[in-house]
Write an enzyme that holds these catalytic residues in place. Structure first.
Site, PDB file in Angstrom:
ATOM      1  N   HIS A 176       0.822  -1.212   0.000  1.00  0.00           N
ATOM      2  CA  HIS A 176       0.000   0.000   0.000  1.00  0.00           C
ATOM      3  C   HIS A 176       0.861   1.269   0.000  1.00  0.00           C
ATOM      4  O   HIS A 176       0.354   2.366  -0.231  1.00  0.00           O
ATOM      5  CB  HIS A 176      -0.991   0.009   1.175  1.00  0.00           C
ATOM      6  CG  HIS A 176      -0.357   0.198   2.528  1.00  0.00           C
ATOM      7  ND1 HIS A 176      -0.070  -0.835   3.380  1.00  0.00           N
ATOM      8  CD2 HIS A 176       0.011   1.335   3.195  1.00  0.00           C
ATOM      9  CE1 HIS A 176       0.452  -0.365   4.499  1.00  0.00           C
ATOM     10  NE2 HIS A 176       0.507   0.966   4.409  1.00  0.00           N
TER      11      HIS A 176
ATOM     12  N   ASP B  61       0.215  -7.643   1.247  1.00  0.00           N
ATOM     13  CA  ASP B  61       0.625  -6.250   1.442  1.00  0.00           C
ATOM     14  C   ASP B  61       2.149  -6.111   1.484  1.00  0.00           C
ATOM     15  O   ASP B  61       2.702  -5.386   2.318  1.00  0.00           O
ATOM     16  CB  ASP B  61       0.007  -5.690   2.722  1.00  0.00           C
ATOM     17  CG  ASP B  61       0.088  -4.159   2.757  1.00  0.00           C
ATOM     18  OD1 ASP B  61       0.183  -3.539   1.664  1.00  0.00           O
ATOM     19  OD2 ASP B  61       0.078  -3.595   3.866  1.00  0.00           O
TER      20      ASP B  61
ATOM     21  N   GLY C  81       3.177   6.660   7.669  1.00  0.00           N
ATOM     22  CA  GLY C  81       4.549   6.898   7.263  1.00  0.00           C
ATOM     23  C   GLY C  81       5.506   5.851   7.813  1.00  0.00           C
ATOM     24  O   GLY C  81       6.591   5.635   7.296  1.00  0.00           O
TER      25      GLY C  81
ATOM     26  N   SER D 292       4.661   2.730   7.833  1.00  0.00           N
ATOM     27  CA  SER D 292       4.394   1.510   7.072  1.00  0.00           C
ATOM     28  C   SER D 292       5.606   1.134   6.223  1.00  0.00           C
ATOM     29  O   SER D 292       6.184   1.979   5.533  1.00  0.00           O
ATOM     30  CB  SER D 292       3.181   1.702   6.171  1.00  0.00           C
ATOM     31  OG  SER D 292       2.008   1.854   6.936  1.00  0.00           O
TER      32      SER D 292
END
Length: 535
Positions: free
Chosen positions: A269, A299, A378, A380
């Site tokens: 993502h 993901d 941020g 992630s």
């Protein structure tokens, strides 16, 4: 004349009796001396044998002590001190025993002297009969020699220990014992546990500090900016131009490097929909990143950059060893690059948490690590590291609701490594493919469920079909409801995906139980592969 003759005869007879008595006494004294000599020799031999046995035992003990000393060198000082103490005690004991023996000898000599004095005080006739004063030089020499021996022994064993002749030896021995005792005491005290000051520098510590560990790990953490093209209208739609704008940002970790490229793991993502990727490095350099591949379902994504920009690579740890309470640190770029490589500290709150997440490829049940280390937008794609500076998870999501704090989640390293390695090799993750779009019954409006029996409350509905897929060839249609696969009941779409991706392989045949227009039927199909599926 007869009287004189008889008198002389009597004198001769008396002389003969005296000589006979003297011979008898000499013979008795000689036998007694021999017996005493034999007894002394026997005692001497016994003492010699006991001394030899004692010496042998001492040598055996000494040998065993030497073996122990060789195995444990630190006991040498203790053994030396103990040996000196025993020597000191042995010398003192020998002196005491010898003094006692000398005193006993003196006592016996005094007794013999008193007896001799008593004999001298007897009448002359009786004394002359027992021991004549003339013609007996052997007895005088014997008693003189005996007296000299007694006096010499007394001087040796009684007088000398009380003089200063041996003081130097005893004093020196006592000093050696004292010195060695002090040395042993100081050596033993050096192993005590003491408080030590700590330093932030690794050179003064056997293990790196947290600051050192974080600093080293941070060099492999990068910032990722997702740049997308956006159409803009100017001058009342008279012209249309495309411009690149920053759509979002996140973090990534450099986990692999070869001669040409360095590879960065991040979340899907973070890079999804990007036209280009800008990578910000630890030293402030920026470069363009190229997307190798991504897997929306898990993901995860992998980006590569030129190897010359990567100065450090971080290692992965074994996430299966984690336990609740273990310390962890999250490193990333919360709220953008202005706060790049921010470090937050926390613990592992739980392991093996299952959370269903709605991804762009559909719902998927994630196995995640729960932590209370602060994770913000941020973060992630950033690293969750252990105390050894190893990555044990990639920070992926958090629950953001009013009244909720400290609920962050990371994908375990053991789960993500096979995925990113497969992406590097083939650019995608290959999975079994049916060729249908799915929706759980609970997500479907009731108007589409009117033909289902009332007993059917769980399952998945087919929302679309790939015309070239195995599902199309098997006769599945839109709005069909799948309630089981190979005998396993399905509660929702995530159950079907989980079974396909964990229980079967590409090329396997599966049986689906399906309701079509209210009728129940069984459909058999062969699984194919297509990583771009919507399963």
């Amino acid at each position: 004349m007869m009287n004189e003759f008889d008198k002389n005869k009597d004198n001769v007879n008396g002389l003969n009796e005296f000589e006979t008595e003297k011979d008898t006494l000499n013979s008795a004294d000689l036998s007694k001396s021999r017996e005493e000599s034999s007894s002394f020799e026997a005692n001497g031999i016994n003492k010699l044998e006991e001394k030899q046995e004692t010496k042998a035992e001492e040598q055996e003990v000494k040998a065993e002590g030497q073996e122990f000393t060789n195995e444990y060198p630190q006991t040498a000082s203790f053994n030396k001190a103990d040996e000196l103490v025993r020597d000191y005690e042995r010398v003192m004991s020998d002196g005491t025993d010898e003094s006692a023996a000398a005193e006993q000898q003196i006592h016996e000599n005094k007794t013999m002297t008193a007896a001799a004095a008593t004999a001298d005080q007897q009448p002359a006739g009786k004394r002359g009969k027992e021991r004549p004063s003339s013609g007996n030089p052997k007895w005088k020499g014997f008693f003189s020699l005996l007296a000299a021996g007694v006096v010499g022994s007394a001087l040796t064993f009684v007088a000398i220990p009380h003089t200063d002749l041996l003081d130097g030896k005893y004093t020196k021995l006592e000093q050696q014992v004292e010195d060695l005792s002090s040395k042993v005491s100081s050596n033993s005290s050096s192993s005590d546990i003491t408080a030590q000051t700590t330093s932030a520098t690794a050179s003064d510590s056997s293990s790196p500090s947290i600051a050192d560990m974080v600093e080293t790990s941070s060099k492999a953490i990068v910032g990722i900016v997702n740049v997308q093209k956006q159409a803009t209208n100017q001058f009342s739609q008279s012209t249309t131009t495309d411009s690149e704008v920053e759509s979002g940002s996140g973090s990534g970790i450099i986990f692999k490097k070869d001669d040409k490229y360095a590879y960065i793991a991040t979340n899907n993502h973070v890079i999804e929909g990007a036209n280009s990727l800008e990578i910000s490095l630890y030293n402030g350099d920026k470069t363009e990143g190229k997307l190798i591949g991504a897997d929306a379902l898990t993901d995860l994504a992998v980006v590569r950059i030129d190897a010359k920009y990567a100065t450090d690579v971080i290692e992965f740890g074994d996430s299966s060893t984690l336990r609740p309470g273990d310390q962890v640190w999250a490193i990333g770029n919360p709220l953008g690059l202005d706060l790049s490589r921010t470090v937050t500290q926390g613990i592992v709150s739980a392991v093996d948490r299952s959370i269903t997440v709605n991804t762009s490829a559909g719902d998927w049940e994630f196995n995640v690590i729960q932590t209370d280390a602060a994770i913000n937008p941020g973060n992630s794609g950033g690293a969750l590291i252990n105390s050894a500076g190893q990555v044990i998870g990639i920070n992926s999501l958090k629950i953001s609701e009013d009244g909720v704090e400290g609920l962050g989640f990371a994908i375990p390293s053991n789960d993500l490594l096979p995925i990113v390695n497969e992406i590097i090799e083939s650019g995608e993750v290959e999975r079994p493919y049916i060729g249908v779009g799915l929706a759980s019954l609970e997500e479907v409006p009731q108007m589409y469920l009117q033909d289902l029996p009332d007993s059917v409350t769980k399952g998945v509905m087919v929302t679309n079909i790939d015309s070239n897929s195995a599902a199309a060839k098997a006769g599945l249609e839109v709005q069909d409801v799948i309630i089981s696969i190979n005998g396993t009941d399905l509660d929702g779409s995530s159950d079907l995906r989980k079974y396909l991706y964990t229980k079967v392989d590409i090329g396997d045949k599966v049986k689906l139980v399906v309701y079509h227009d209210g009728s129940k039927k069984t459909v058999e199909l062969t699984l194919t592969s297509n990583s771009g599926s919507s399963n």
